[in-house]
Design a protein around this motif. Structure first.
Motif, PDB file in Angstrom:
ATOM      1  N   GLU A 113     -24.595  20.864 101.268  1.00  0.00           N
ATOM      2  CA  GLU A 113     -24.069  21.218 102.573  1.00  0.00           C
ATOM      3  C   GLU A 113     -22.866  22.145 102.536  1.00  0.00           C
ATOM      4  O   GLU A 113     -22.671  22.943 103.450  1.00  0.00           O
ATOM      5  N   ILE A 114     -22.029  22.050 101.510  1.00  0.00           N
ATOM      6  CA  ILE A 114     -20.839  22.909 101.482  1.00  0.00           C
ATOM      7  C   ILE A 114     -21.230  24.390 101.473  1.00  0.00           C
ATOM      8  O   ILE A 114     -20.711  25.174 102.294  1.00  0.00           O
ATOM      9  N   PRO A 115     -22.142  24.843 100.603  1.00  0.00           N
ATOM     10  CA  PRO A 115     -22.505  26.267 100.662  1.00  0.00           C
ATOM     11  C   PRO A 115     -23.200  26.659 101.958  1.00  0.00           C
ATOM     12  O   PRO A 115     -23.133  27.824 102.367  1.00  0.00           O
ATOM     13  N   ARG A 116     -23.863  25.717 102.615  1.00  0.00           N
ATOM     14  CA  ARG A 116     -24.534  26.051 103.868  1.00  0.00           C
ATOM     15  C   ARG A 116     -23.565  26.081 105.034  1.00  0.00           C
ATOM     16  O   ARG A 116     -23.649  26.945 105.906  1.00  0.00           O
ATOM     17  N   GLN A 117     -22.620  25.140 105.058  1.00  0.00           N
ATOM     18  CA  GLN A 117     -21.734  25.021 106.212  1.00  0.00           C
ATOM     19  C   GLN A 117     -20.498  25.914 106.125  1.00  0.00           C
ATOM     20  O   GLN A 117     -19.973  26.331 107.158  1.00  0.00           O
ATOM     21  N   VAL A 118     -20.005  26.165 104.937  1.00  0.00           N
ATOM     22  CA  VAL A 118     -18.861  27.063 104.774  1.00  0.00           C
ATOM     23  C   VAL A 118     -19.420  28.430 104.404  1.00  0.00           C
ATOM     24  O   VAL A 118     -19.960  28.619 103.317  1.00  0.00           O
TER      25      VAL A 118
END
Length: 693
Positions: free
Chosen positions: A315-320
């Motif tokens: 999720e971090i690479p997708r959301q940020v």
């Protein structure tokens, strides 16, 4: 149809049909997402989800069933076992930062604030959304909504619990105290004074919450993110209050038992959080990672850590985004994300199980993005996007709207150095990152004119004035309707500001609830009396608008919004923003298309004693360092007026909400008229003008 001079502002396309909405949702979110959500709805309605999460009585939960073989299960032996645990927290058991260092960083005023808020919590007086204080009694009534006086039900399974209820009001009002922000304030007060009263206050609150909120019953088990944030707070209290007389072996065991039950609730439903495509997935993943790292003796610790870690890595690479901006298009949610990542990355590092370099890099970029959005004179950022009052880590006494603690901590964690000069905002860094980072020489990175194309944010910076412009073609759902919104700052004052959020659910004021989300609450142009998007559910706007940045230079920006380039309008809005010299701004709005349309340009002004004559002369604000003058020019028929604090059952104008659940009138300069397109409107802002009104 197109609005006409005899019928201006009534062009209102029919609400899209359910079929059109469904097809658009599938197009935006993907068929896999739609299939998953349909399956989830079936599990919810059929009772399968309720069977996965049976309503429990804590008296029937045996501690020995939660831990690995060989773990001591008597309270005294387990406490001694925990004290020898190899799991590492931000500080060792019962050894938070020293009182002297805390006082030096927090400043006397900050220390007094910490003690005052902690004293309130000890008396059952709760701080809501970092702003409002409400008395929940002693013992605390965890199910009371102090705004409405309504009380939530304690025996309904969370699957059946309604999120929105006119009788009980905004569910966030009962969730807020149960996030246990009290834990952070009470630990800070205990660390400053060593007074056992603060530790006893925490444990008394914990025990009353435990009695009133049996697992999987009532509102406080409905949302996994709320459970995760509560888990983080309890872990902080466990370590911070470990040496206190009030932290008895039985209380330690009771807390760990409930932490394990909460982790099971999060892990079993985290797929729903991921499907929401927002910070819920991050918070829940951090909760699972935390429990897995800190309590390896729990039977499911390894699985919880794996789920939390995998979810964060996904999720971090997708959301940020690549430029450091955040998927939810909100400064406050950006901070929520950063607090989640600060906690997770630091805790994983301390336990020699670091998250990937990509996760660390995205946190660093998110920190740099927030640094560029920071007003150095005030510590604030634009009040942009949804602002629900969330403050995951209240570990300073700085105002809620001060983002310097987060900027400082992120830079210190990712580079080993501060980025701001020393100040009370350093306390968050001291707690999470440690003394060493604060002792390094600051890397003074002053904000400059920047572009963040992935998130659609652009800035123009002068010596004492700056602007943020929004121009975004959405790949994730929009939150507010604000195409080409401009935020304008001067010497720490938000001359043109975003209106904020107010409340997510205000049954008694539906027009105001809608107002803050829609176009009328933002600094842009409205066409024919309504915004260009349709609110098809409480948090979903369709269709997602497109926009394009055409030019960006240190003192000039130009772009177009295509949000109104659909039936019935077929209109394009082009905006240019220019800083002329050091104290004058020119904003040029061009609206192109055909036919006659009502155009309404709004500038939501700094709360002050603005003056404007009846003949629509410029709005003028007298100020000790010189007047601020705002003028709007356009074709014949343009009417300019100041509006402030107007509302009825169907419409609202001239309001702001700087803190969640707070509402106040705001002067708003409105230029309005019905014109044959194309039309050009010019706004001139002069800062620090000499002379009186």
């Amino acid at each position: 149809m197109t609005a006409t001079a005899s019928d201006p502002g009534r062009a209102d396309p029919a609400r899209p049909s359910p079929i059109r909405v469904g097809l658009e949702i599938i197009r935006r979110f993907g068929p896999g997402w739609a299939i998953w959500r349909a399956g989830y709805a079936i599990r919810m309605k059929s009772g399968l989800l309720k069977r996965r999460f049976p309503m429990l009585n804590l008296a029937d939960v045996r501690f020995e069933s939660l831990v690995r073989p060989g773990t001591p299960v008597t309270p005294d032996a387990y406490r001694a076992f925990r004290e020898q645990s190899t799991a590492r927290f931000f500080f060792e058991h019962g050894r938070p930062p020293s009182p002297d260092r805390l006082r030096a960083v927090a400043t006397p005023a900050g220390g007094e604030r910490a003690l005052s808020v902690a004293e309130d919590f000890a008396r059952g007086r709760f701080l809501y959304y970092s702003r409002h204080v409400h008395d929940l009694g002693q013992p605390v009534d965890w199910l009371l909504n102090p705004w409405t006086g309504g009380r939530h039900a304690a025996e309904i399974h969370w699957c059946d619990y309604p999120t929105f209820s006119k009788e009980r009001g905004d569910i966030k009002d009962v969730w807020e105290p149960s996030r246990f922000a009290a834990a952070f304030w009470l630990v800070r007060a205990f660390a400053l004074t060593g007074d056992n009263r603060f530790a006893e206050a925490f444990w008394t609150l914990f025990e009353s919450w435990r009695r009133q909120n049996s697992p999987n019953r009532g509102p406080n088990w409905k949302c996994g993110q709320e459970i995760a944030l509560r888990t983080l707070a309890w872990c902080f209290a466990l370590y911070g209050l470990w040496a206190a007389e009030a932290t008895t072996p039985q209380r330690v065991q009771d807390l760990v038992t409930l932490i394990a039950v909460q982790a099971d609730r999060i892990a079993g439903n985290i797929g729903f959080a991921v499907s929401q495509k927002n910070n819920h997935a991050l918070s829940e993943a951090v909760g699972l990672l935390t429990v897995g790292l800190l309590f390896p003796e729990l039977t499911n610790a390894g699985r919880w850590e794996r789920i939390g870690r995998a979810t964060l890595e996904q999720e971090i690479p997708r959301q940020v985004y690549e430029d450091g901006s955040f998927v939810q298009h909100s400064m406050n949610y950006h901070r929520v994300m950063m607090h989640d990542l600060l906690w997770a990355i630091r805790l994983a590092d301390l336990n020699d199980r670091p998250l990937s370099n990509l996760c660390r890099e995205r946190l660093a970029r998110a920190g740099r993005f927030l640094r560029e959005m920071l007003d150095d004179d005030s510590g604030r950022t634009p009040n942009y996007g949804p602002n629900d009052g969330a403050l995951v880590l209240p570990l300073t006494s700085c105002d809620y709207a001060d983002y310097r603690p987060t900027v400082q901590a992120a830079h210190a964690l990712t580079t080993g150095r501060p980025v701001l000069p020393p100040g009370p905002w350093d306390e968050l860094t001291l707690w999470l990152v440690g003394e060493k980072a604060l002792s390094a020489e600051p890397e003074r990175l002053a904000p400059t004119s920047q572009r963040f194309d992935s998130g659609g944010y652009y800035t123009i910076r002068g010596p004492r004035t700056w602007a943020m412009i929004r121009c975004h073609g959405y790949r994730d759902r929009p939150a507010h309707v604000d195409p080409l919104h401009v935020d304008l700052w001067y010497r720490g004052l938000n001359v043109f500001g975003d209106s904020g959020t107010y409340k997510y659910y205000a049954a008694d004021r539906p027009a105001l609830e809608r107002y803050f989300k829609d176009i009328a609450a933002h600094n842009t142009i409205e066409v024919d009396g309504r915004g260009p998007l349709d609110l098809v559910s409480r948090f979903l706007w369709l269709p997602w608008p497109e926009a394009e940045c055409l030019r960006h230079e240190p003192a000039y920006w130009e772009g177009e919004s295509y949000a109104y380039r659909r039936s019935p309008w077929q209109v394009v809005h082009r905006r240019a923003v220019e800083l002329i010299g050091e104290r004058e701004w020119r904003i040029l709005d061009e609206v192109s298309g055909t036919g006659r349309h009502r155009l309404t340009l709004r500038w939501h002004l700094l709360e002050a004693a603005w003056q404007m004559d009846e003949d629509s002369s410029p709005a003028r604000l007298s100020w000790p360092e010189g007047a601020v003058v705002v003028s709007v020019a356009g074709p014949a028929g343009l009417a300019v007026r100041l509006r402030r604090g107007e509302a009825d059952e169907t419409a609202a104008a001239g309001w702001k909400s700087e803190y969640y659940a707070e509402l106040s009138p705001r002067p708003t300069l409105e230029a309005d008229g019905v014109f044959e397109l194309p039309v050009r409107l010019t706004t001139i802002v002069k800062l620090g003008e000499s002379g009186g009104p």
